[in-house]
Design an enzyme around this catalytic site. Structure first.
Site, PDB file in Angstrom:
ATOM      1  CB  CYS A 239      -0.913   0.021   1.355  1.00 45.91           C
ATOM      2  SG  CYS A 239      -1.957   1.701   1.530  1.00 45.91           S
TER       3      CYS A 239
ATOM      4  CG  ASP B  99      -3.628  -8.122   0.180  1.00 42.10           C
ATOM      5  OD1 ASP B  99      -4.858  -7.290   0.547  1.00 42.10           O
ATOM      6  OD2 ASP B  99      -2.944  -7.495  -0.881  1.00 42.10           O
TER       7      ASP B  99
ATOM      8  CG  HIS C 150     -25.994  24.844  -1.152  1.00 39.25           C
ATOM      9  ND1 HIS C 150     -26.367  23.969  -2.359  1.00 39.25           N
ATOM     10  CD2 HIS C 150     -25.998  26.049  -1.793  1.00 39.25           C
ATOM     11  CE1 HIS C 150     -26.460  24.564  -3.371  1.00 39.25           C
ATOM     12  NE2 HIS C 150     -26.292  26.044  -2.938  1.00 39.25           N
TER      13      HIS C 150
END
Ligand code: NAI
Length: 466
Positions: free
Chosen positions: A43, A310, A443
């Site tokens: 990574c 993994d 917003h």
């Protein structure tokens, strides 16, 4: 041979192993972490972090191309690849150095060397100064994965893995990418943005198999615009050296075609690194793909032996590995209530635009016999996306028609790899689409798109005319 004793030995210092080691130390355990390479694993060293740095450079090139829309006149930028690579390496060094610092502060010993298991409590480590035996009550396996090859395509100067693609000495004029999965498309689009002529062959009928086809369409369209040539239902068969470059034969829709390129980038998946580790000495047998079976506490069937990241089943993602590392640490330290649950693992793909999803797709929900309601909203109708000059994409919310709970969220568009966190929290917390819709979103922000998509589930979206 010297001998060390500790509470827990962690093999591998990638995001699964180093996070586990730190959490164990936080709980008061004495930890030795064995890592043969730099701290940080794939990574930090040759995966997520360096690729995202290079991808930022691709985005910069894209922005420059649109500068005229904002009134700027700029010439074609000249890229000094060695400087880009050095900048990327600097980021890697800062982050991996940070782990070293955290290890020191937490008194975690980094034993630099390669480990072979001798027994459930014993590991032999070959270091630069000779062999060391480490004895521990608990053992955590976090040895990660490595790029997989396909027959006839071994890695070398002309056949790159992602590792070589993140360390180029110059920008290749052309690149033939085998495998249009996550790595192939992320790096392929980055190289195309920097100026490489990119061709991708993908075995399946769409690039990024596994992602919702509605999202993939948006990325495929943009890739095409950027000059990436994509062939689906296509398989690379063979290659040979041709001048200073390569000539590849690929079967596309049953017909053989020949392609010339400067190099090949082979991104057909990664394989777990369990071979040669000695797991058979502690009664474990990886499956035919090399994965180890673990329970909800990430414990293998051998008591006191845990496996995370993994090398276990599920997506090969850094954040999945880290989450498992925390679970294993909690289990070793007998902290109640820790369990690995794969229901809410976000997928984040750094294509242009980005793709992200979490939870169930519409098809998966249907397969489970759940009646769904869907809400959608396009970034094209979002003011913040317009001001960012990035309006390609949409958000799709999948809910349970029976109780309005959010089952899955699928996004393609600007910064969706960040925006998906809100959706993950919604699913993890069992929220309904109405809960998200009633939450006031700032917003103008991109986050309003999720709120609007949740409104759309009930046919109440304010900023879309149906
Ligand atoms: P992948 O499994 O995502 O994609 C490999 C692709 O190659 C598949 O689409 C497959 O159909 C295709 N393929 C296989 N053999 C082929 C052939 N002979 N000809 C043409 N196509 C062929 O694997 P990838 O991209 O190598 O990534 C490895 C792992 O790393 C994945 O699990 C991925 O999730 C992870 N990763 C995640 C990232 C992220 O989360 N952003 C970034 C990079 C990697």
């Amino acid at each position: 041979m010297s001998k060390l004793q500790t509470d827990v030995v962690v093999l591998g210092a990638g995001p699964a192993g180093y996070v586990c080691a730190i959490r164990l130390a936080q709980y008061g355990k004495k930890v030795i972490c064995v890592e043969e390479d730099n701290l940080g694993g794939t990574c930090l060293n040759v995966g997520c972090i360096p690729s995202k740095a290079m991808i930022s450079a691709g985005h910069f090139m894209q922005s420059v191309q649109h500068a005229a829309d904002m009134g700027f006149t700029v010439g074609k930028p000249l890229l000094d690849m060695s400087k880009l690579v050095a900048w990327k390496d600097g980021i890697v060094k800062r982050l991996t150095g940070g782990i070293g610092m955290l290890f020191k502060k937490r008194k975690i010993e980094w034993l630099k060397g390669s480990a072979v298991i001798q027994g459930a409590n014993t590991v032999e480590v070959t270091t630069a100064d000779g062999k060391v035996t480490v004895e521990a009550r608990d053992l955590v396996l976090a040895t990660g994965s490595e790029p997989a090859t396909i027959p006839g395509f071994d890695f070398g100067d002309l056949v790159w893995s992602s590792t070589e693609a993140l360390q180029p000495t110059a920008l290749p004029a052309s690149m033939f990418i085998i495998g249009g999965g996550v790595i192939g498309m992320e790096l392929g689009m980055m190289y195309a943005q920097l100026g490489t002529e990119v061709t991708v062959v993908e075995f399946m009928d769409q690039i990024l198999p596994g992602a919702d086809p509605e999202l993939v369409k948006v990325v495929a369209r943009k890739a095409k615009k950027q000059g990436v040539k994509i062939h689906t239902k296509a398989a690379a068969k063979s290659w040979k050296k041709h001048g200073s470059g390569v000539q590849v034969q690929a079967e596309i829709n049953g017909k053989l075609q020949t392609f010339d390129a400067e190099c090949i980038l082979l991104t057909t998946g990664r394989k777990p690194r369990t071979a040669g580790l000695g797991v058979e000495k502690i009664g474990l047998k990886p499956d035919k793909h090399g994965f180890l079976e673990v329970d909800a506490q990430c414990q293998t069937r051998t008591p006191h032996v845990y496996a995370v990241g993994d090398i276990t089943h599920g997506p090969m993602l850094a954040h999945k590995g880290s989450a498992q590392g925390l679970v294993a640490a909690g289990a070793i330290c007998a902290k109640g209530g820790v369990a690995w649950d794969h229901k809410v693992v976000p997928a984040v793909i750094y294509t242009d635009p980005e793709i992200a999803w979490v939870g169930l797709s519409e098809a998966e929900a249907k397969d489970k016999g759940i009646e769904t309601k869907i809400g959608r909203f396009n970034f094209g109708a979002n003011g913040r996306a317009m001001s960012l000059h990035s309006t390609d994409g949409l958000v799709k919310v999948v809910t349970n028609a029976a109780d309005d709970s959010v089952l899955g969220v699928h996004m393609v568009g600007p910064n969706v790899t960040d925006l998906i966190a809100e959706a993950a929290l919604a699913i993890e917390s069992g929220l309904t689409a109405e809960d998200v819709a009633l939450t006031i979103h700032g917003h103008p922000t991109l986050s309003e798109v999720l709120m609007e998509a949740c409104e759309d589930v009930h046919g109440m979206c304010v900023h879309a005319a149906k």
